[in-house]
Enzyme design. Structure first.
Site, short mmCIF file in Angstrom:
data_model
loop_
_atom_site.label_atom_id
_atom_site.label_comp_id
_atom_site.label_asym_id
_atom_site.label_seq_id
_atom_site.Cartn_x
_atom_site.Cartn_y
_atom_site.Cartn_z
N LYS A 199 -27.99 -27.62 -6.61
CA LYS A 199 -27.04 -26.89 -5.77
C LYS A 199 -26.18 -26.04 -6.70
O LYS A 199 -25.29 -26.54 -7.38
CB LYS A 199 -26.18 -27.87 -4.97
CG LYS A 199 -25.30 -27.16 -3.93
CD LYS A 199 -24.67 -28.14 -2.96
CE LYS A 199 -23.80 -27.46 -1.90
NZ LYS A 199 -22.77 -26.56 -2.45
N GLU A 240 -33.71 -29.34 -4.88
CA GLU A 240 -33.21 -28.17 -5.63
C GLU A 240 -31.80 -28.45 -6.18
O GLU A 240 -31.05 -29.21 -5.57
CB GLU A 240 -33.11 -26.95 -4.68
CG GLU A 240 -34.41 -26.63 -3.98
CD GLU A 240 -34.23 -25.59 -2.88
OE1 GLU A 240 -33.14 -24.97 -2.79
OE2 GLU A 240 -35.17 -25.42 -2.09
N ASP A 282 0.82 -1.22 0.00
CA ASP A 282 0.00 0.00 0.00
C ASP A 282 0.85 1.27 0.00
O ASP A 282 0.52 2.25 -0.67
CB ASP A 282 -0.90 0.00 1.25
CG ASP A 282 -2.05 -1.00 1.08
OD1 ASP A 282 -2.91 -1.07 1.95
OD2 ASP A 282 -2.05 -1.68 0.03
N ASN A 283 1.95 1.24 0.78
CA ASN A 283 2.72 2.50 0.89
C ASN A 283 3.36 2.88 -0.44
O ASN A 283 3.46 4.05 -0.78
CB ASN A 283 3.77 2.38 2.00
CG ASN A 283 4.79 1.30 1.66
OD1 ASN A 283 4.44 0.26 1.09
ND2 ASN A 283 6.04 1.58 1.95
N VAL A 284 3.73 1.88 -1.25
CA VAL A 284 4.31 2.17 -2.57
C VAL A 284 3.24 2.82 -3.44
O VAL A 284 3.44 3.87 -4.08
CB VAL A 284 4.82 0.86 -3.24
CG1 VAL A 284 5.24 1.13 -4.67
CG2 VAL A 284 5.94 0.26 -2.41
N ARG A 310 -21.41 -14.75 2.98
CA ARG A 310 -21.56 -15.70 4.08
C ARG A 310 -20.44 -15.55 5.09
O ARG A 310 -20.63 -15.65 6.29
CB ARG A 310 -21.55 -17.11 3.51
CG ARG A 310 -21.74 -18.24 4.48
CD ARG A 310 -21.69 -19.57 3.77
NE ARG A 310 -21.92 -20.66 4.69
CZ ARG A 310 -21.01 -21.09 5.56
NH1 ARG A 310 -19.82 -20.54 5.58
NH2 ARG A 310 -21.30 -22.07 6.37
N LYS A 357 -34.41 -30.81 0.87
CA LYS A 357 -34.84 -30.13 2.09
C LYS A 357 -36.21 -30.65 2.48
O LYS A 357 -37.09 -30.75 1.62
CB LYS A 357 -34.96 -28.61 1.85
CG LYS A 357 -33.66 -27.98 1.41
CD LYS A 357 -33.85 -26.53 1.01
CE LYS A 357 -32.55 -26.00 0.46
NZ LYS A 357 -32.66 -24.60 -0.01
N MET A 380 -23.72 -27.34 4.99
CA MET A 380 -24.62 -28.43 4.56
C MET A 380 -23.87 -29.74 4.66
O MET A 380 -22.71 -29.85 4.30
CB MET A 380 -25.03 -28.24 3.10
CG MET A 380 -25.99 -27.10 2.92
SD MET A 380 -27.08 -27.45 1.55
CE MET A 380 -26.03 -27.00 0.22
N GLU A 434 -27.92 -17.77 -3.70
CA GLU A 434 -26.59 -18.00 -4.28
C GLU A 434 -26.33 -16.91 -5.31
O GLU A 434 -27.20 -16.59 -6.13
CB GLU A 434 -26.57 -19.38 -4.95
CG GLU A 434 -25.22 -19.99 -5.07
CD GLU A 434 -24.70 -20.57 -3.74
OE1 GLU A 434 -25.42 -20.55 -2.74
OE2 GLU A 434 -23.55 -21.02 -3.72
C1 LIG Z 1 -30.82 -23.09 3.95
C2 LIG Z 1 -29.84 -24.22 3.79
C3 LIG Z 1 -28.87 -24.20 4.97
C4 LIG Z 1 -30.58 -25.53 3.81
C5 LIG Z 1 -29.13 -24.09 2.49
N1 LIG Z 1 -27.82 -23.84 2.52
C6 LIG Z 1 -27.14 -23.71 1.36
N2 LIG Z 1 -25.80 -23.47 1.47
C7 LIG Z 1 -25.23 -23.71 2.81
C8 LIG Z 1 -23.87 -24.25 2.69
N3 LIG Z 1 -23.04 -23.39 1.90
C9 LIG Z 1 -21.74 -23.23 2.25
N4 LIG Z 1 -20.99 -22.35 1.54
C10 LIG Z 1 -19.71 -22.19 1.88
C11 LIG Z 1 -19.14 -22.92 2.93
C12 LIG Z 1 -19.94 -23.82 3.61
N5 LIG Z 1 -21.23 -23.97 3.27
C13 LIG Z 1 -23.57 -22.95 0.63
C14 LIG Z 1 -25.02 -22.56 0.69
C15 LIG Z 1 -27.82 -23.86 0.11
C16 LIG Z 1 -27.20 -23.74 -1.15
C17 LIG Z 1 -27.98 -23.91 -2.29
C18 LIG Z 1 -27.33 -23.75 -3.61
N6 LIG Z 1 -26.00 -23.59 -3.65
O1 LIG Z 1 -28.01 -23.75 -4.65
C19 LIG Z 1 -29.38 -24.19 -2.18
N7 LIG Z 1 -30.15 -24.36 -3.28
N8 LIG Z 1 -29.94 -24.30 -0.96
C20 LIG Z 1 -29.20 -24.13 0.16
N9 LIG Z 1 -29.83 -24.24 1.35
#
Ligand SMILES: CC(C)(C)c1nc(N2CCN(c3ncccn3)CC2)c2cc(C(N)=O)c(N)nc2n1
Length: 330
Positions: free
Chosen positions: A118, A116, A37-39, A139, A289, A87, A173
């Protein structure tokens, strides 16, 4: 300081401006500044000195003209009042069956799941007060995240004002489409910058920008999936929560479906396992879920993960192997 002629100042500015802009871009895009940063600050102060000598030499692209040039040293932190949990992961259908058995034993009957995709992006929390977006955050470690509100406001599919004056938090997300990822990397390659390894890194690097104008230049998108705290919204199931999010103007992934027990889950997994490469966004698995939100509350959470959901992970894309590796991760 010796009086410099206008020509001398102009020549020195011609050298300093691109250098500072390059360092600035690296600082914001690489998460790893090229110089201390200082540079940077020393050369930046020299620029200001020279521009004060001959203000007519100031150009729009000068680092001193970056409006809102609040080079925050780092993000402000936010605390998630309700932690953003992790999760549990499973990698085989046998483990999915174990998960389902555990739930059925716990509640004494078959349960419906909301299934769903992920999405392979990064978690995003949005807080609304009286229908106005007041905070966007990452997060982080689940309890402390980064305040990225100004950046989130540049994401086209994030509503800044809801059709109803609701006060609540929604989570989802943030991701970058494969198409945008290719466009961005081609542009970066052309400009001689380092390319991003994958859409997820590109999304994280774009959302976690200290300069919202850089975020705005990247096409980010969202799929929202949870209403965390809500007024008297009558939302009994996860499926209804997704419908409500859609009605309120949030972007919701259209592939979710409700199953009774594990019936149909296998087909869903196989179907999207095959579709995976053709989707314009990255996925790394399927999330099950318990659909009934009251049941979710009864089942509760362990310290880190809810007992009522599980993520079935696909094998990594490059190693698209047919044999499922069966390792249980907590
Ligand atoms: C609400 C819950 C906890 C059930 C939940 N948690 C999620 N995640 C938690 C862990 N996550 C995480 N991320 C970084 C480090 C550790 N865990 C990443 C998000 C979900 C992520 C997605 C998705 N990606 O599409 C999704 N459709 N439903 C989610 N639902």
């Amino acid at each position: 300081m010796a009086d410099l002629t206008k020509e001398q100042v102009s020549q020195e500015l011609e050298k300093i401006r691109p250098q500072l802009n390059k360092w600035r871009e690296d600082y914001y895009t690489k998460d790893a500044p090229a110089v201390e940063d200082n540079v940077y600050d020393k050369l930046y102060n020299r620029l200001l000195e020279l521009e004060q000598m001959y203000p007519e030499l100031v150009t729009p692209d000068s680092p001193s003209q970056q409006v809102g040039d609040v080079t925050l040293p780092d993000f402000n932190k936010v605390t998630h009042d309700i932690p953003m949990l992790s999760m549990g992961d499973v990698f085989s259908e046998a483990e999915l069956a174990e998960f389902n058995d555990r739930i059925e034993k716990n509640v004494g009957h078959e349960v419906d799941y909301n299934v769903e995709l992920k999405i392979d992006g990064l978690s995003l929390s949005l807080i609304y007060e009286n229908g106005i977006l007041v905070q966007g955050s990452t997060r982080g470690n689940g309890t402390i995240g980064e305040n990225v509100t100004e950046n989130v406001k540049t994401i086209a599919d994030v509503p800044q004002k809801l059709s109803r004056p609701l006060s609540f938090e929604v989570r989802g997300e943030c991701f970058m489409s494969k198409k945008e990822f290719l466009r961005l990397n081609q542009a970066r390659e052309k400009d001689g910058h380092q390319v991003f390894a994958n859409p997820r890194n590109a999304a994280a690097g774009s959302l976690r920008q200290l300069d919202p104008k850089i975020t705005a230049s990247r096409k980010l998108a969202t799929f929202m999936y949870t209403i965390v705290t809500f007024d008297d919204l009558n939302v009994p199931t996860q499926h209804d929560a997704l419908e409500t999010l859609k009605e309120l103007g949030f972007n919701v992934n259209p592939t979710a479906k409700v199953t009774t027990g594990l019936k149909g889950v296998k087909d869903y997994i196989e179907h999207f396992g095959e579709l995976r490469d053709s989707l314009d966004y990255g996925i790394d698995g399927v999330v099950l879920k318990v659909n009934d939100l009251g049941l979710q509350r009864d089942l509760g959470n362990t310290v880190k993960v809810p007992r009522w959901e599980i993520a079935y992970k696909f094998p990594p894309e490059q190693a698209q192997s047919k044999v499922l590796d069966i390792t249980w991760t907590i």
